[in-house]
Design a protein around this motif. Structure first.
Motif, PDB file in Angstrom:
ATOM      1  N   PHE A 108       0.832  -1.204   0.000  1.00  0.00           N
ATOM      2  CA  PHE A 108       0.000   0.000   0.000  1.00  0.00           C
ATOM      3  C   PHE A 108       0.869   1.258   0.000  1.00  0.00           C
ATOM      4  O   PHE A 108       1.984   1.272   0.514  1.00  0.00           O
ATOM      5  N   ASP A 109       0.297   2.314  -0.560  1.00  0.00           N
ATOM      6  CA  ASP A 109       0.957   3.618  -0.557  1.00  0.00           C
ATOM      7  C   ASP A 109       0.622   4.416   0.691  1.00  0.00           C
ATOM      8  O   ASP A 109       1.361   5.334   1.061  1.00  0.00           O
ATOM      9  N   ALA A 110      -0.497   4.089   1.321  1.00  0.00           N
ATOM     10  CA  ALA A 110      -0.927   4.855   2.494  1.00  0.00           C
ATOM     11  C   ALA A 110      -1.925   4.056   3.307  1.00  0.00           C
ATOM     12  O   ALA A 110      -2.598   3.155   2.798  1.00  0.00           O
ATOM     13  N   VAL A 111      -2.008   4.421   4.594  1.00  0.00           N
ATOM     14  CA  VAL A 111      -3.026   3.887   5.501  1.00  0.00           C
ATOM     15  C   VAL A 111      -3.779   5.065   6.101  1.00  0.00           C
ATOM     16  O   VAL A 111      -3.173   6.034   6.577  1.00  0.00           O
ATOM     17  N   PHE A 112      -5.092   4.975   6.062  1.00  0.00           N
ATOM     18  CA  PHE A 112      -5.972   5.942   6.725  1.00  0.00           C
ATOM     19  C   PHE A 112      -6.599   5.227   7.904  1.00  0.00           C
ATOM     20  O   PHE A 112      -7.116   4.111   7.756  1.00  0.00           O
ATOM     21  N   ALA A 113      -6.565   5.849   9.083  1.00  0.00           N
ATOM     22  CA  ALA A 113      -7.091   5.189  10.285  1.00  0.00           C
ATOM     23  C   ALA A 113      -7.871   6.205  11.105  1.00  0.00           C
ATOM     24  O   ALA A 113      -7.284   7.081  11.750  1.00  0.00           O
ATOM     25  N   ALA A 114      -9.192   6.093  11.067  1.00  0.00           N
ATOM     26  CA  ALA A 114     -10.052   7.016  11.806  1.00  0.00           C
ATOM     27  C   ALA A 114     -10.442   6.396  13.145  1.00  0.00           C
ATOM     28  O   ALA A 114     -11.044   5.326  13.189  1.00  0.00           O
ATOM     29  N   LEU A 140       0.812   7.501   6.717  1.00  0.00           N
ATOM     30  CA  LEU A 140      -0.188   7.075   7.687  1.00  0.00           C
ATOM     31  C   LEU A 140      -0.936   8.312   8.161  1.00  0.00           C
ATOM     32  O   LEU A 140      -0.320   9.325   8.520  1.00  0.00           O
ATOM     33  N   ALA A 141      -2.267   8.243   8.166  1.00  0.00           N
ATOM     34  CA  ALA A 141      -3.093   9.317   8.722  1.00  0.00           C
ATOM     35  C   ALA A 141      -3.890   8.767   9.894  1.00  0.00           C
ATOM     36  O   ALA A 141      -4.675   7.829   9.728  1.00  0.00           O
ATOM     37  N   LEU A 142      -3.670   9.318  11.081  1.00  0.00           N
ATOM     38  CA  LEU A 142      -4.458   8.994  12.264  1.00  0.00           C
ATOM     39  C   LEU A 142      -5.434  10.144  12.462  1.00  0.00           C
ATOM     40  O   LEU A 142      -5.027  11.281  12.714  1.00  0.00           O
ATOM     41  N   PHE A 143      -6.715   9.849  12.338  1.00  0.00           N
ATOM     42  CA  PHE A 143      -7.723  10.901  12.218  1.00  0.00           C
ATOM     43  C   PHE A 143      -8.858  10.699  13.208  1.00  0.00           C
ATOM     44  O   PHE A 143      -9.190   9.572  13.579  1.00  0.00           O
ATOM     45  N   HIS A 144      -9.447  11.801  13.633  1.00  0.00           N
ATOM     46  CA  HIS A 144     -10.736  11.779  14.307  1.00  0.00           C
ATOM     47  C   HIS A 144     -11.455  13.071  13.937  1.00  0.00           C
ATOM     48  O   HIS A 144     -10.816  14.126  13.856  1.00  0.00           O
ATOM     49  N   PRO A 145     -12.771  13.012  13.682  1.00  0.00           N
ATOM     50  CA  PRO A 145     -13.461  14.213  13.205  1.00  0.00           C
ATOM     51  C   PRO A 145     -13.638  15.314  14.242  1.00  0.00           C
ATOM     52  O   PRO A 145     -14.090  16.411  13.888  1.00  0.00           O
ATOM     53  N   ILE A 146     -13.304  15.053  15.507  1.00  0.00           N
ATOM     54  CA  ILE A 146     -13.197  16.121  16.495  1.00  0.00           C
ATOM     55  C   ILE A 146     -11.915  15.912  17.284  1.00  0.00           C
ATOM     56  O   ILE A 146     -11.360  14.817  17.313  1.00  0.00           O
ATOM     57  N   GLY A 147     -11.451  16.988  17.910  1.00  0.00           N
ATOM     58  CA  GLY A 147     -10.192  16.933  18.637  1.00  0.00           C
ATOM     59  C   GLY A 147     -10.300  16.245  19.983  1.00  0.00           C
ATOM     60  O   GLY A 147     -11.398  15.860  20.438  1.00  0.00           O
ATOM     61  N   ARG A 148      -9.169  16.106  20.647  1.00  0.00           N
ATOM     62  CA  ARG A 148      -9.121  15.352  21.897  1.00  0.00           C
ATOM     63  C   ARG A 148      -9.980  15.983  22.990  1.00  0.00           C
ATOM     64  O   ARG A 148     -10.712  15.293  23.696  1.00  0.00           O
ATOM     65  N   GLU A 187      -7.450  20.184  17.047  1.00  0.00           N
ATOM     66  CA  GLU A 187      -8.364  21.305  17.198  1.00  0.00           C
ATOM     67  C   GLU A 187      -9.744  20.759  17.569  1.00  0.00           C
ATOM     68  O   GLU A 187     -10.005  19.565  17.440  1.00  0.00           O
ATOM     69  N   ASP A 188     -10.641  21.636  17.991  1.00  0.00           N
ATOM     70  CA  ASP A 188     -11.984  21.165  18.327  1.00  0.00           C
ATOM     71  C   ASP A 188     -12.646  20.470  17.151  1.00  0.00           C
ATOM     72  O   ASP A 188     -13.401  19.507  17.326  1.00  0.00           O
ATOM     73  N   THR A 189     -12.366  20.934  15.939  1.00  0.00           N
ATOM     74  CA  THR A 189     -13.057  20.414  14.756  1.00  0.00           C
ATOM     75  C   THR A 189     -12.382  19.216  14.119  1.00  0.00           C
ATOM     76  O   THR A 189     -12.958  18.590  13.230  1.00  0.00           O
ATOM     77  N   ARG A 190     -11.172  18.855  14.560  1.00  0.00           N
ATOM     78  CA  ARG A 190     -10.538  17.658  14.009  1.00  0.00           C
ATOM     79  C   ARG A 190      -9.242  17.325  14.751  1.00  0.00           C
ATOM     80  O   ARG A 190      -8.599  18.185  15.344  1.00  0.00           O
ATOM     81  N   PHE A 191      -8.893  16.043  14.667  1.00  0.00           N
ATOM     82  CA  PHE A 191      -7.584  15.549  15.082  1.00  0.00           C
ATOM     83  C   PHE A 191      -6.979  14.864  13.868  1.00  0.00           C
ATOM     84  O   PHE A 191      -7.617  14.001  13.253  1.00  0.00           O
ATOM     85  N   LEU A 192      -5.771  15.259  13.501  1.00  0.00           N
ATOM     86  CA  LEU A 192      -5.118  14.626  12.357  1.00  0.00           C
ATOM     87  C   LEU A 192      -3.608  14.610  12.571  1.00  0.00           C
ATOM     88  O   LEU A 192      -2.971  15.652  12.663  1.00  0.00           O
ATOM     89  N   ALA A 193      -3.059  13.407  12.662  1.00  0.00           N
ATOM     90  CA  ALA A 193      -1.607  13.222  12.742  1.00  0.00           C
ATOM     91  C   ALA A 193      -1.162  12.472  11.492  1.00  0.00           C
ATOM     92  O   ALA A 193      -1.680  11.399  11.193  1.00  0.00           O
TER      93      ALA A 193
END
Length: 212
Positions: A108-114, A140-148, A187-193
Motif C-alpha cells: 500500500f501507498d498509504a493507511v488511513f485510520a479514523a 499514515l493518517a491517524l484521524f478523528h473528526p473532532i479533537g481530543r 483542534e476542536d473540529t478535528r484531530f489529524l496526525a
C-alpha cells in the motif's frame, strides 16, 4: 480471540446499526483529512479500522478508478452497515484485525485510520503491522473528526497524561514503530496526525514513557 478484541467487537456491534446516524455531519472532515494524505491516481490505500466505511468514498475519489481501496475492520456488524450504505462499491471490505493483516508487505501507498489508535490493544506492535503493509515513504493518517478535548467533553471525561494521541506521547510511539510524525493538528473540529514510513527497521521500543 483476546479479551481486548472481544470488548471492541461488543462495543461496535452494539452501535453499528445507528453509527452513521449518530454522526451525520462528519463527511467533510473525512474528505479534508483524506486530501491531506496526498494520494494520487492509481495509488493503493488501506482504511484500517474502517467501521461503516465513511472514508471509502473520499479515498476512492482520491485514487481514481485505477487505484485500490481496501477497508479492514474487526467487527462484522460495522462491515454489514458499510454494505447497507453501499460503500462496498468504493472498494474491498475485509474482516480483519488491524494488528494482524492478511495483506502483502509493502503493498500500500498509504493507511488511513479514523479513531483506530484508541482501540489498539498493543499500540506499538499494531503500528508496526500497519507499517509492514506500507511501502517505504508511504503515509499514515491517524484521524478523528473532532479533537481530543472536544471528544473528552462529549464522553464526559478528562484527558489524562497517558493519552496516546497527545503529541508528546504519539511522536515517540510512532518513532519506535518505524514512522516519523510529519504533521500534528488537534483542534476542536478535528484531530489529524500524519506520519511517513521510514526505511529503517522499527526499534524495539514498546512505546512512549509517560510521566505523571
Amino acid at each position: 480471540m483476546s479479551d481486548d478484541h472481544t470488548h471492541v467487537q461488543e462495543f461496535f456491534t452494539a452501535r453499528a446499526a445507528d453509527w452513521d446516524n449518530r454522526f451525520p455531519d462528519d463527511g467533510p472532515a473525512y474528505a479534508a483529512a483524506v486530501a491531506e494524505l496526498g494520494l494520487r491516481e492509481g495509488d493503493r490505500v488501506l482504511d484500517a479500522g474502517c467501521g461503516t466505511g465513511r472514508a471509502m468514498s473520499p479515498l476512492r475519489a482520491a485514487v481514481g478508478a485505477s487505484g485500490v481501496v481496501v477497508g479492514a475492520d474487526l467487527t462484522w456488524a460495522m462491515l454489514e452497515a458499510a454494505v447497507r450504505a453501499g460503500r462496498d462499491r468504493e472498494g474491498l471490505l475485509l474482516l480483519a484485525d488491524a494488528g494482524a493483516l492478511p495483506l502483502v508487505s509493502g503493498s500500500f501507498d498509504a493507511v488511513f485510520a479514523a479513531g483506530l489508535i484508541a482501540h489498539l490493544p498493543r499500540p506499538a506492535e499494531n503500528l508496526r503491522e500497519l507499517r509492514r503493509v506500507v511501502r517505504p515513504g508511504g503515509m499514515l493518517a491517524l484521524f478523528h473528526p473532532i479533537g481530543r478535548a472536544a471528544l473528552a467533553a462529549r464522553q464526559g471525561r478528562r484527558i489524562t497524561p497517558d493519552d496516546l494521541r497527545a503529541e508528546r506521547n504519539l511522536r515517540p510511539l510512532l518513532a519506535g514503530s518505524g514512522w516519523r510524525l510529519t504533521s500534528y493538528v488537534d483542534e476542536d473540529t478535528r484531530f489529524l496526525a500524519l506520519a511517513v514510513r521510514e526505511d529503517r527497521p522499527p526499534s524495539d521500543l514498546a512505546g512512549p514513557t509517560v510521566s505523571g
